[in-house]
Design a protein around this motif. Structure first.
Motif, mmCIF file in Angstrom:
data_model
loop_
_atom_site.group_PDB
_atom_site.id
_atom_site.type_symbol
_atom_site.label_atom_id
_atom_site.label_comp_id
_atom_site.label_asym_id
_atom_site.label_seq_id
_atom_site.Cartn_x
_atom_site.Cartn_y
_atom_site.Cartn_z
ATOM 1 N N PHE A 1 12.593 -7.391 -16.290
ATOM 2 C CA PHE A 1 12.639 -7.351 -17.748
ATOM 3 C C PHE A 1 12.325 -8.732 -18.324
ATOM 4 O O PHE A 1 11.533 -8.872 -19.273
ATOM 5 N N ALA A 2 12.954 -9.767 -17.757
ATOM 6 C CA ALA A 2 12.722 -11.123 -18.241
ATOM 7 C C ALA A 2 11.260 -11.526 -18.078
ATOM 8 O O ALA A 2 10.671 -12.177 -18.958
ATOM 9 N N ALA A 3 10.654 -11.127 -16.960
ATOM 10 C CA ALA A 3 9.245 -11.439 -16.728
ATOM 11 C C ALA A 3 8.361 -10.743 -17.763
ATOM 12 O O ALA A 3 7.412 -11.330 -18.296
ATOM 13 N N MET A 4 8.658 -9.489 -18.050
ATOM 14 C CA MET A 4 7.836 -8.754 -19.011
ATOM 15 C C MET A 4 8.034 -9.283 -20.428
ATOM 16 O O MET A 4 7.101 -9.292 -21.236
ATOM 17 N N ARG A 5 9.237 -9.726 -20.725
ATOM 18 C CA ARG A 5 9.497 -10.306 -22.040
ATOM 19 C C ARG A 5 8.627 -11.540 -22.252
ATOM 20 O O ARG A 5 8.117 -11.784 -23.356
ATOM 21 N N THR A 6 8.442 -12.331 -21.191
ATOM 22 C CA THR A 6 7.560 -13.495 -21.271
ATOM 23 C C THR A 6 6.113 -13.079 -21.462
ATOM 24 O O THR A 6 5.352 -13.728 -22.188
ATOM 25 N N ALA A 7 5.715 -11.973 -20.827
ATOM 26 C CA ALA A 7 4.322 -11.535 -20.875
ATOM 27 C C ALA A 7 3.959 -10.838 -22.182
ATOM 28 O O ALA A 7 2.790 -10.813 -22.570
ATOM 29 N N TYR A 8 4.944 -10.281 -22.856
ATOM 30 C CA TYR A 8 4.662 -9.439 -24.026
ATOM 31 C C TYR A 8 3.820 -10.149 -25.097
ATOM 32 O O TYR A 8 2.786 -9.615 -25.526
ATOM 33 N N PRO A 9 4.194 -11.343 -25.575
ATOM 34 C CA PRO A 9 3.372 -11.969 -26.616
ATOM 35 C C PRO A 9 1.965 -12.322 -26.156
ATOM 36 O O PRO A 9 1.025 -12.302 -26.952
ATOM 37 N N VAL A 10 1.808 -12.632 -24.847
ATOM 38 C CA VAL A 10 0.468 -12.920 -24.313
ATOM 39 C C VAL A 10 -0.404 -11.683 -24.395
ATOM 40 O O VAL A 10 -1.559 -11.739 -24.848
ATOM 41 N N LEU A 11 0.146 -10.552 -23.975
ATOM 42 C CA LEU A 11 -0.620 -9.312 -24.018
ATOM 43 C C LEU A 11 -0.888 -8.868 -25.451
ATOM 44 O O LEU A 11 -1.973 -8.361 -25.769
#
Length: 391
Positions: free
Chosen positions: A81-91
């Motif tokens: 979840f933490a990893a995806m939270r970091t990726a969300y604004p990039v995507l």
């Protein structure tokens, strides 16, 4: 008319590799494909013809667990979840800038589903494992014996609330991982799926494809006349020197020439390696399986499907619950046998391999499943379905 597709799979060879033949086929047909993933997979997606979109969120994932109770699984999911939270604004920025016609996302990567909903972009869910519906749930099977409340849902509730507050996006921990899209591509044949006939027209079981990985690397056994035994625990839960020592005890004196991959395990931990066993950090799996008489495997779905693609019988030693579900299905369908990682011995390994190799019923089942896989359509059918969906 050519389309612009964004694939998303944050990490994991078992999640990225099944999609690469589909990417290759879509690019061959003239579509543009961007692929958002971690640097570990950049060359693979570029080789398939995609444009790599860099995601570097996986440092927080940490080492894989040694145990797999609900609390251990919850820790893993919170790290994801933490990893995806970091990726969300990039995507999100990529989608706003590049305007893809569709997002094809790995089923474990809920952030891409949320993004597609928020930006009203058609979504294709890519499922590299057993699929779930009202009749069969892979994740619920992990929780059997732990009561009515799903501890994974409870563990992620606070994370979901924080994400919603930060990004203004509704997010419910109860349905992060099992939300069915209008189009769901499952990279296994329907016949391998438990309750396969209960999945509706939204699910397309296209089976596995190997794509350019089939001939990307070559391998030949030292002795062309001695049968090959392949041993691998995959790329994640493979820090098992005690298991590799058991394999050497079992097969050090023949009758097979053994190709055994051990990942990052220090070879000094294995002791003296018999001359009949070739131990390496990595083998080109498709090239070895083409030559193999049997495969001792962790039963990761990618390895399971590649083994069945080549008609190789499986001796499964699963290391975590999802692999155990795959291993159980292999045994149920008569495609191999399952052993318990906690109690496996040299004697049980020898007996299991001998049984799988010599059993005519297993051979017939493998031949039948290989035919089913060939008829499932693979990457070509997957590309057809995506084109039809977006037309």
């Amino acid at each position: 008319m050519p389309k612009h597709l964004l694939f998303v799979a944050l990490a994991g060879h078992g999640h990225v590799n099944p999609t690469l033949p589909l990417v290759q086929e879509l690019v061959r047909r003239g579509h543009r494909v961007d692929y958002a993933t971690s640097a570990e997979h950049s060359q693979a997606v570029i080789s398939a013809g995609a444009r790599w979109v860099e995601l570097n969120p996986m440092g927080a994932m940490g080492a894989p667990p040694r145990e797999f109770g609900p609390a251990d699984i919850a820790v893993v999911l919170r790290r994801m979840f933490a990893a995806m939270r970091t990726a969300y604004p990039v995507l999100r920025e990529h989608c706003l800038t590049e305007s893809p016609d569709a997002i094809c996302y790995d089923a474990m990567n809920w952030l891409a589903r949320v993004l597609a909903e928020q930006l009203n972009i058609p979504a294709v869910r890519c499922i590299p494992n057993l699929a779930s519906n009202e009749e069969y749930s892979l994740f619920s099977s992990f929780m059997e014996g732990h009561g009515d409340e799903n501890p994974l849902t409870a563990a992620l509730a606070a994370d979901c609330a924080e994400f919603s507050s930060e990004f203004g996006v509704p997010l419910d921990s109860a349905n992060l991982l099992e939300v069915t899209e209008k189009l769901n591509l499952v990279f296994i044949p329907r016949e391998f799926q438990p309750a396969g006939d209960t999945f509706d027209e939204r699910f397309h079981f296209i089976g596995p494809s190997v794509g350019n990985r089939e001939h990307a690397e070559s391998w030949s056994p030292p002795d062309p006349d001695t049968p090959v035994l392949y041993i691998s625990l995959g790329t994640v839960f493979n820090d098992r020197p005690e298991f590799y020592r058991t394999c050497m005890e079992a097969f050090g004196e023949g009758p097979y020439q053994v190709a055994m991959t051990v990942g990052g395990v220090d070879l000094a931990e294995l002791g003296e390696i018999p001359p009949t066993i070739d131990v390496r950090p990595y083998f080109p799996q498709p090239a070895v399986l083409r030559k193999a008489a049997a495969f001792i495997s962790h039963a990761g779905m990618n390895s399971t499907m590649e083994s069945l693609y080549y008609g190789v019988g499986l001796i499964t030693v699963p290391q975590m619950p999802e692999q155990a579900a795959n291993a159980g299905r292999v045994q149920e369908l008569g495609l191999g046998v399952q052993l318990d990682a906690a109690t496996v011995t040299a004697e049980s390994l020898r007996a299991a391999v001998a049984g799988v190799v010599s059993d005519s019923a297993v051979r017939a089942n493998l031949d039948r499943m290989r035919k089913v896989i060939g008829e499932s359509g693979g990457a070509v059918r997957g590309a057809d379905v995506i084109e039809g969906y977006l037309r």
